[in-house]
Design a protein around this motif. Structure first.
Motif, PDB file in Angstrom:
ATOM      1  N   HIS A 154      57.070   7.119  -7.374  1.00  0.00           N
ATOM      2  CA  HIS A 154      57.436   7.981  -6.260  1.00  0.00           C
ATOM      3  C   HIS A 154      56.670   9.277  -6.464  1.00  0.00           C
ATOM      4  CE1 HIS A 154      60.769  10.265  -3.839  1.00  0.00           C
ATOM      5  NE2 HIS A 154      59.628  10.163  -3.170  1.00  0.00           N
ATOM      6  N   ASP A 210      54.999  12.991  -5.519  1.00  0.00           N
ATOM      7  CA  ASP A 210      55.590  14.174  -4.915  1.00  0.00           C
ATOM      8  C   ASP A 210      54.902  14.499  -3.589  1.00  0.00           C
ATOM      9  OD1 ASP A 210      57.024  16.541  -4.501  1.00  0.00           O
ATOM     10  OD2 ASP A 210      57.073  16.962  -6.649  1.00  0.00           O
ATOM     11  N   GLY A 211      55.704  14.748  -2.566  1.00  0.00           N
ATOM     12  CA  GLY A 211      55.150  15.123  -1.272  1.00  0.00           C
ATOM     13  C   GLY A 211      55.102  16.623  -1.057  1.00  0.00           C
ATOM     14  N   ARG A 255      49.947  15.453  -7.377  1.00  0.00           N
ATOM     15  CA  ARG A 255      49.982  14.058  -6.911  1.00  0.00           C
ATOM     16  C   ARG A 255      48.696  13.341  -7.316  1.00  0.00           C
ATOM     17  NH1 ARG A 255      51.492  14.886  -1.904  1.00  0.00           N
ATOM     18  NH2 ARG A 255      49.419  15.009  -0.990  1.00  0.00           N
ATOM     19  N   ASP A 272      56.717   4.932  -3.035  1.00  0.00           N
ATOM     20  CA  ASP A 272      56.635   5.945  -1.996  1.00  0.00           C
ATOM     21  C   ASP A 272      55.561   6.919  -2.457  1.00  0.00           C
ATOM     22  OD1 ASP A 272      56.865   8.117  -0.338  1.00  0.00           O
ATOM     23  OD2 ASP A 272      59.023   8.423  -0.641  1.00  0.00           O
ATOM     24  N   ASN A 292      54.046   9.272  -0.624  1.00  0.00           N
ATOM     25  CA  ASN A 292      54.113  10.561   0.069  1.00  0.00           C
ATOM     26  C   ASN A 292      52.753  11.038   0.572  1.00  0.00           C
ATOM     27  OD1 ASN A 292      56.682  11.815   0.582  1.00  0.00           O
ATOM     28  ND2 ASN A 292      57.026  11.784  -1.633  1.00  0.00           N
ATOM     29  N   CYS A 293      51.892  10.115   0.912  1.00  0.00           N
ATOM     30  CA  CYS A 293      50.595  10.433   1.516  1.00  0.00           C
ATOM     31  C   CYS A 293      50.104   9.193   2.257  1.00  0.00           C
ATOM     32  CB  CYS A 293      49.582  10.897   0.474  1.00  0.00           C
ATOM     33  SG  CYS A 293      49.338   9.770  -0.905  1.00  0.00           S
TER      34      CYS A 293
END
Length: 291
Positions: free
Chosen positions: A163, A165-166, A173, A196, A198-199
């Protein structure tokens, strides 16, 4: 006339077996792997998702259980789970084993069908422990892994689950992506990566994982991923803009991949992604206890 032409086109697509976003994947063979990535969302009460407030976890966990029962994945990479949620997921899905590292406070467990797979080793490791900004946890991330052996075929493979980081500017990331790729490059087993991210597909991080773009490592030297993967969703939707992925080694054949948009929207602020993949003959197993 236009309506009749549209109906005819839809009928031809269905007859041709073309999957659509939200549809159940095509019929699978006994040796195929159904791999899911699903961010089930934290257990905080009254979580906001867009313009909606989702139910508390004790209500949502039943919906997640129903999704797993309906779609019958063989392996699931989960994101955003507290220790209490992990216990609940194990109780709700007795046919699955659940792998996580409590010592590292790993929130990305891996579910697997206990009647189909043996576990050679599993664990978690830190991708990045330096926050992007002081006194925050922005960019601090871990990855989980599981080395599994399919009892039906004797085929070993390794699942990584992340997962990313967004938040922030994306620099941490990208650091996590490079370090994960280095770990995966040392793996002898075929690799599946769920998460996930996040991009989106067009981001430097995703392009790095796909072997299309170079990123700098810890020494500042830029290079492409030493283990490029395939985005399973590209087989059905080359222009998708999703942030949840099931990625596989090029040796895997992707039979189908969909984002399951027909599930109960109150279960999470994410839709699960489900891919059906297959491998050839069994390779020599990687039995190490660490990545």
């Amino acid at each position: 006339m236009k309506r009749a032409a549209l109906m005819l086109m839809l009928l031809l697509l269905l007859l041709a077996g073309v999957p659509c976003m939200g549809a159940e994947p095509a019929e699978v063979a006994a040796t195929d792997l159904r791999v899911m990535s699903y961010n089930v969302m934290w257990e905080e009460n009254g979580v906001r998702a867009g313009n909606k407030t989702l139910p508390v976890w004790q209500e949502r966990r039943k919906l997640v259980r129903d999704i797993l029962r309906r779609h019958q994945p063989d392996v699931v990479g989960l994101q955003e789970t507290s220790p209490e949620q992990q216990v609940g997921l194990a109780e709700d899905n007795p046919g699955y084993g659940i792998l996580y590292d409590r010592k590292l406070n790993n929130t990305n467990p891996i579910l697997y069908r206990a009647d189909r797979f043996n576990v050679s080793s599993s664990g978690a490791f830190v991708l990045n422990d330096r926050p992007e900004k002081p006194d925050t946890n922005i960019g601090v991330r871990k990855a989980s892994f599981a080395r599994l052996v399919d009892r039906r075929t004797g085929q070993p493979f390794t699942v990584f689950n992340i997962h990313l980081d967004g938040r922030g500017d994306g620099s941490t990331r990208r650091i996590s992506a490079v370090r994960l790729a280095e770990r995966m490059a040392a793996e002898r087993n075929p690799v599946i990566l769920t998460g996930d991210f996040n991009c989106r597909r067009t981001s430097p991080t995703l392009q790095f994982f796909l072997g299309e773009k170079a990123l700098p490592n810890d020494t500042g030297e830029s290079s492409k991923s030493p283990r490029p993967l395939r985005d399973s969703l590209l087989t059905t939707d080359p222009d998708h803009k999703l942030i949840d992925f099931v990625m596989v080694d090029p040796d895997f054949k992707v039979r189908s991949a969909v984002q399951l948009r027909d599930v109960d929207r109150k279960a999470s602020d994410h839709f699960p992604v489900l891919a059906v993949v297959s491998l050839g003959k069994a390779e020599e197993e990687d039995t190490r206890s660490e990545p």
